[in-house]
Design a protein around this motif. Structure first.
Motif, short mmCIF file in Angstrom:
data_model
loop_
_atom_site.label_atom_id
_atom_site.label_comp_id
_atom_site.label_asym_id
_atom_site.label_seq_id
_atom_site.Cartn_x
_atom_site.Cartn_y
_atom_site.Cartn_z
N ALA A 20 0.85 -1.19 0.00
CA ALA A 20 0.00 0.00 0.00
C ALA A 20 0.89 1.24 0.00
CB ALA A 20 -0.89 -0.02 1.22
N VAL A 38 -5.94 4.50 -0.12
CA VAL A 38 -7.27 4.97 0.24
C VAL A 38 -7.62 4.43 1.62
CG1 VAL A 38 -9.68 4.87 -0.37
CG2 VAL A 38 -7.97 5.05 -2.17
N THR A 39 -7.39 3.14 1.80
CA THR A 39 -7.64 2.52 3.09
C THR A 39 -6.41 1.67 3.38
OG1 THR A 39 -9.95 2.34 2.52
CG2 THR A 39 -9.19 1.02 4.37
N GLN A 79 -4.21 -1.26 4.38
CA GLN A 79 -4.50 -2.68 4.30
C GLN A 79 -3.37 -3.43 4.98
OE1 GLN A 79 -7.24 -3.78 2.40
NE2 GLN A 79 -6.87 -5.79 3.27
N THR A 111 -17.87 -3.41 5.09
CA THR A 111 -16.50 -3.29 4.60
C THR A 111 -15.53 -3.34 5.78
OG1 THR A 111 -17.31 -1.90 2.80
CG2 THR A 111 -14.94 -1.84 3.23
N ASP A 112 -14.50 -4.18 5.67
CA ASP A 112 -13.53 -4.40 6.74
C ASP A 112 -14.20 -4.90 8.03
OD1 ASP A 112 -11.41 -3.67 5.12
OD2 ASP A 112 -11.52 -1.57 5.70
#
Lengths: 430, 124
Positions: free
Chosen positions: B34, B39-40, B42, B62-63
């Motif tokens: 990443a 964006v998020t 990981q 999500t997640d």
């Protein structure tokens, strides 16, 4: 597309395996370790939107463009709840702002009209051309209007809605139900397999029955079915007897259920047993893969798209992945949940293919809730893996809500149905 | 039609062979590292754990962050999740659909799923 492969295609398939390169099977091996990582996704439903989001989430160096003409997407899941008066159209409306702003997906409000799989290009209705390194096609379904004499897109848009793509069609059917007199007859035609959302027609019957029971209790519903059995049949029939006794009549294909002809002017439907008049007529026609998949030669003789189940890459065009209702995905049903699961598998596979790595073996899941009455829902679940011959359901897993489930259990499933809708919507568009 | 079916069978059989051949050489990191622009964030994870876990988000968010009545699995420990999943599978913990789901996974796969969400929560 013909339903046989040309010798050239056959050799290509064989060679890709015999060459001994695992990556060769996934096409476009020249893209291994690609410096350019552009993915175009056609279609912003459960499959396409989830694939776009997860591509960005799993590898932010991938540039993702989503092509979707609608600014607002209305979901088929929960559209039956709108017909039952339990939800509004606003409750099932989603947009692409979060995908665009938070996940930096480039959203293009346009229609894909042509693919050039040799040049890796998508042509849009506006004339714009998008280049890609990998393409995901998630076009959903299209209807075989000509399978029933007298039915057509214009009849669907004016008199006998299908309401099997949510939006204006849902609103039209809802209005017809609101306008119908008490004591009216609602006809619902359910198609033969395979079709989008196998329990959907029967949830729709339940939700319409709920509305009629409250507002127009003298009314009747007749289901004209093009098959002799249906999804969750025992559970639906049990619920119907409990909540809507005497209101619902189901006709199997072999008992005069198959509609061969409709007449929009007189509101008549014809089966082998004769013609009958309805007050509201909802025809859910037989289906095929969405138009762009057919036009681009991604479908086979079945009308659906054959795929490599590891990556959901088309077996007909390397570099093009097809997900969702348009695919032939073995034991998986055509559902929003399945499309989302496939979209994530395709996204994860593409991430690895760009890295020159082999995708992990797929793990796929489906769950479909159906609401029969407020606080009373049933479900079917499935966990799937790849076996010789394709995607199969894992033995001992999945299955239906038990037929003797307690009221507490059914109430909980109704709450979980809402929880599921909330979370899958956020997981897809939020 | 028949020819087509045969070709499809051959193709899938070849796929399986290919997977069997390479699955032992899969590296331990799943994704491209990443970048700072991620964006998020990981966590590093096994590609197998990731592919098993992504579908969970359809119900749990999500997640694993749930917005509604379905329990969040984000922020739970690996041990808690592994025990819960195995108890669902064994029928020791009552459920509506979780028993039906967990029976589709081996104990090892359930552990990978628990690790995926457990690790995510530690690396938020």
């Amino acid at each position: 597309m013909s339903n046989t492969l040309s010798r050239r295609d056959f050799n290509k398939l064989l060679l890709s395996g015999v060459a001994g390169s695992a990556l060769g099977l996934f096409g476009r091996s020249n893209n291994a370790f690609a410096s350019s990582k552009r993915v175009v996704v056609i279609g912003g439903g459960f499959g396409g939107a989830a694939a776009a989001k997860y591509l960005r989430k799993l590898d932010p160096s991938i540039k993702v463009t989503l092509v979707e003409p609608k600014a607002v997407f209305y979901t088929c899941p929960f559209s039956n709840w709108v017909l039952g008066g339990l939800k509004t159209m606003q409750d099932i409306a989603h947009n692409y702002e979060v995908l665009q702003n938070k996940y930096q997906v480039t959203v293009v409000a346009d229609v894909a009209t042509a693919l050039d799989v040799n040049k890796n290009q998508v042509t849009l209705k506006s004339g714009k051309v998008l280049g890609y390194d990998r393409l995901i096609v998630a076009p959903g379904i299209d209807f075989k209007y000509d399978a029933i004499e007298g039915y057509s897109e214009s009849v669907a848009n004016s008199v006998m809605p299908h309401a099997w793509q949510a939006g204006a069609q849902t609103t039209l059917l809802h209005k017809q139900l609101l306008d119908m007199k008490d004591g009216g007859k609602v006809f619902i035609a359910a198609p033969a397999n395979p079709f989008r959302c196998p329990p959907g027609p029967y949830e729709r019957v339940s939700m319409i029955a709920h509305y009629l029971k409250e507002k127009k209790p003298l009314s009747k519903i007749v289901i004209f079915d093009a098959k002799d059995s249906f999804s969750k049949q025992g559970l639906f029939k049990k619920g119907w007897e409990r909540f809507y006794p005497g209101m619902i009549e189901w006709r199997a294909a072999s008992m005069g259920g198959k509609i061969t002809k409709v007449d929009a002017a007189t509101m008549m439907v014809t089966t082998e047993f004769g013609a009958e008049k309805g007050d509201v007529i909802n025809i859910i026609p037989a289906q095929k893969a969405g138009k762009i998949a057919v036009d681009a030669g991604l479908t086979d003789g079945t009308g659906w798209c054959p795929i490599n189940p590891v990556s959901f890459e088309s077996t007909l065009h390397p570099g093009v992945h097809v997900i969702g209702d348009a695919t032939i995905a073995g034991a998986m049903p055509k559902s929003g949940f399945a499309a989302s699961s496939q979209g994530k598998v395709a996204a994860a596979a593409i991430v690895r293919l760009f890295q020159g790595k082999v995708p992990a073996p797929p793990s796929l899941v489906n769950t479909c809730y159906s609401l029969l009455a407020p606080n009373y829902a049933i479900s079917v679940a499935g966990v799937y893996k790849l076996a010789v011959g394709g995607i199969v359901e894992i033995k001992g897993s999945g299955g239906l809500t038990p037929i003797d489930a307690s009221d507490d259990h059914l109430h909980q499933e109704a709450m979980f149905a809402e929880g599921w809708y909330q979370n899958i919507s956020l997981d897809t568009w939020g | 039609m028949v020819v087509n079916k045969k070709i499809r069978l051959i193709a899938s059989a070849l796929c399986l062979t290919a997977i069997a051949a390479v699955s032992t050489m899969l590296p331990s990191d799943c994704n491209a590292k990443a970048t700072k622009k991620a964006v998020t964030k990981q966590a590093e994870c096994s590609p197998r754990g990731e592919i098993l876990s992504l579908s969970c988000a359809s119900c749990h968010g999500t997640d694993g962050k749930s917005a509604g009545i379905i329990p969040s699995i984000n922020g739970r420990s690996v041990e808690y999740l592994e025990t819960a999943l195995k108890d669902f599978k064994a029928g020791a913990r009552p459920s509506t659909v979780m028993a039906r789901h967990t029976k589709g996974y081996t104990d090892e796969e359930l552990r990978l799923i628990a690790e995926y969400f457990g690790t995510l929560s530690n690396n938020k």
